[in-house]
Design an enzyme around this catalytic site. Structure first.
Site, short mmCIF file in Angstrom:
data_model
loop_
_atom_site.label_atom_id
_atom_site.label_comp_id
_atom_site.label_asym_id
_atom_site.label_seq_id
_atom_site.Cartn_x
_atom_site.Cartn_y
_atom_site.Cartn_z
N LYS A 196 -31.41 23.71 39.28
CA LYS A 196 -32.04 24.74 40.09
C LYS A 196 -33.57 24.66 39.99
O LYS A 196 -34.26 24.80 41.00
CB LYS A 196 -31.55 26.11 39.61
CG LYS A 196 -31.86 27.24 40.53
CD LYS A 196 -30.99 28.45 40.18
CE LYS A 196 -31.26 28.90 38.76
NZ LYS A 196 -32.10 30.09 38.70
N ARG A 271 -28.66 39.92 41.16
CA ARG A 271 -27.54 39.55 40.30
C ARG A 271 -26.32 40.42 40.50
O ARG A 271 -25.24 40.09 40.01
CB ARG A 271 -27.96 39.67 38.83
CG ARG A 271 -28.55 38.40 38.32
CD ARG A 271 -28.62 38.40 36.82
NE ARG A 271 -29.57 37.39 36.37
CZ ARG A 271 -29.31 36.10 36.34
NH1 ARG A 271 -28.15 35.64 36.70
NH2 ARG A 271 -30.24 35.26 35.95
N ARG A 310 -28.28 16.94 27.81
CA ARG A 310 -29.59 17.54 27.60
C ARG A 310 -29.72 17.97 26.13
O ARG A 310 -30.78 17.85 25.53
CB ARG A 310 -29.72 18.75 28.52
CG ARG A 310 -31.05 19.44 28.46
CD ARG A 310 -31.18 20.48 29.55
NE ARG A 310 -30.56 21.75 29.17
CZ ARG A 310 -30.45 22.80 29.98
NH1 ARG A 310 -30.88 22.73 31.22
NH2 ARG A 310 -29.90 23.91 29.56
N ARG A 316 -31.66 22.56 21.68
CA ARG A 316 -31.12 23.92 21.77
C ARG A 316 -29.68 23.93 21.28
O ARG A 316 -28.84 23.18 21.76
CB ARG A 316 -31.14 24.40 23.23
CG ARG A 316 -32.49 24.88 23.67
CD ARG A 316 -32.50 25.18 25.15
NE ARG A 316 -31.52 26.22 25.52
CZ ARG A 316 -31.47 26.75 26.74
NH1 ARG A 316 -32.32 26.36 27.68
NH2 ARG A 316 -30.58 27.67 27.02
N ARG A 328 -21.28 30.28 29.11
CA ARG A 328 -22.44 30.52 29.98
C ARG A 328 -22.07 30.32 31.45
O ARG A 328 -22.48 31.08 32.33
CB ARG A 328 -23.60 29.60 29.60
CG ARG A 328 -24.42 30.14 28.43
CD ARG A 328 -25.14 29.04 27.69
NE ARG A 328 -26.24 28.43 28.42
CZ ARG A 328 -26.80 27.27 28.07
NH1 ARG A 328 -26.36 26.60 27.02
NH2 ARG A 328 -27.79 26.78 28.77
#
Ligand code: IMP
Ligand code: MG
Length: 373
Positions: A196, A271, A310, A316, A328
């Site tokens: 995105k 949202r 990633r 992370r 998620r």
């Protein structure tokens, strides 16, 4: 006339106001001939209207005052805090509430409901101004001075951030920068890992759009200590979620500040369906609308692989655990589905395959956007 940062122009002169006030008083004198009404004026805004009205009321009557506040600068927040409660016993009394202006009607709905619990004989409302386009309640307004359009007004008791109450006439906010151009307003959605960020940069660059990410607005208002920022902080300090309306008001402010743009790209917002509805309302008010929602779709399997990839370099922790990634993605799906349906129902939804080369995906997005225009 300038008050703080805003320009106002004459809207209703004092002679017209006083003539109307006299006419309202005469009506009240007629209706309450043998009664003994108790006027309850709502501070602060109604003090001048109440003062002038009472000069022409000649039936035996009393007046008292209460104070509530629902306004932050020029935006109604819809949350009403009672600051001064009612001192008088209103049981079996004929009550006439005096208000300067009925906007959303929320303040008066709340007040009349509270009053009715106290057993008055009757409750009526006298308001100098009414914005019928905004008031969606079924309040019955017996005495109305002027019906006015949905424009912010000051003077004759009404204020902008505390100023302007002393003016004898009523002024309205000068023509706000209205957005009338054919704008391209996009809602962009994509799960974590869908690309995105990359695609939104390309869209902004090609279509010259203004980026609105609510997270950024939020941080900006908090760090600059704006009225909305302080309001938001108040909720957070008490451990509550910041209400949708506060977020919407921040978006509203941002839109007004950047009226000369080709359009906006809303990133990760709205949202919820409630937010999407509020956004529609807000854009309509500004003379524009959402052109379309672009949803970057990537299968869960691919997302998991991408994020794991990633995670090898991002460091992370939540990028390295399959279950966390799946959670998620699930949260994202649950969150966006209702919003996607909202735009589907309006025929404004485009799903874009987010798997492939960056430029190929962007080409598909561009084609979808061009089809909207
Ligand atoms: P409501 O609950 O939205 O009807 O808001 C009523 C209150 O909002 C009024 O008593 C005013 O204090 C304030 N208000 C609403 N519209 C305006 C306006 O145009 N100028 C100034 N204050 C306003
Ligand atoms: Mg008021």
């Amino acid at each position: 006339m300038k008050i703080k940062d805003k320009e106002f122009e004459l809207y209703i002169d004092n002679t017209k106001i006083i003539n109307k006030v006299k006419a309202l008083a005469e009506q009240i004198n007629e209706d309450y001939k043998d009664k003994n009404p108790l006027f309850i004026a709502i501070l602060n805004g109604s003090f001048m209207f109440a003062g002038d009205l009472m000069k022409y009321v000649d039936v035996d009557s009393q007046i008292t005052f209460i104070k509530v506040s629902s306004y932050v600068a020029t935006q109604s927040t819809g949350n009403i805090k009672e600051a001064i409660g009612l001192q008088e016993n209103i049981f079996q009394r004929d009550i006439i509430i005096i208000e300067d202006i009925v906007d959303s009607g929320k303040t008066l709905t709340h007040i009349t409901e509270r009053f009715k619990e106290l057993g008055p004989k009757s409750v009526e409302i006298a308001t100098l101004l009414h914005k019928p386009e905004v008031n969606k309640t079924d309040l019955s307004l017996k005495y109305v001075g002027f019906d006015i359009p949905n424009k912010f007004v000051i003077g004759y008791g009404l204020d902008y951030d505390g100023y302007g109450r002393n003016e004898q006439c009523i002024y309205q906010l000068s023509e706000e920068k209205t957005i009338t151009k054919n704008m391209l307003n996009l809602v962009l959605f994509g799960p974590p890992g869908a690309g995105k960020g990359t695609q939104s940069e390309k869209i902004i660059d090609k279509y010259k759009l203004t980026h609105i990410a609510t997270g950024d607005l939020f941080r900006k208002n908090l760090s600059e200590g704006t009225a909305l920022g302080k309001l938001a902080q108040g909720y957070m300090d008490e451990g509550h979620l910041v209400p949708d309306q506060v977020v919407i008001d921040m978006v509203d402010q941002k839109i007004r500040e950047t009226a000369d743009t080709n359009g906006f790209i809303f990133d990760g917002f709205p949202r919820t369906v409630a937010q999407a509805e509020a956004l529609d309302e807000l854009l309509t008010k500004n003379g524009t609308a959402i052109s379309g929602m672009i949803a970057l779709e990537v299968s869960e399997e691919e997302l998991v692989n991408r994020i794991l990839e990633r995670g090898k370099t991002s460091g992370r922790a939540d990028d390295q655990n399959i279950e966390k990634i799946q959670t998620r993605v699930k949260i994202y799906n649950n969150e966006t589905l209702p919003v996607a349906s909202f735009y589907k129902a309006q025929n404004k939804f485009s799903s874009i395959n987010g798997i492939g080369g960056i430029d190929d995906i962007f080409e598909n997005i561009s084609a979808a956007i061009d089809a909207l225009k």
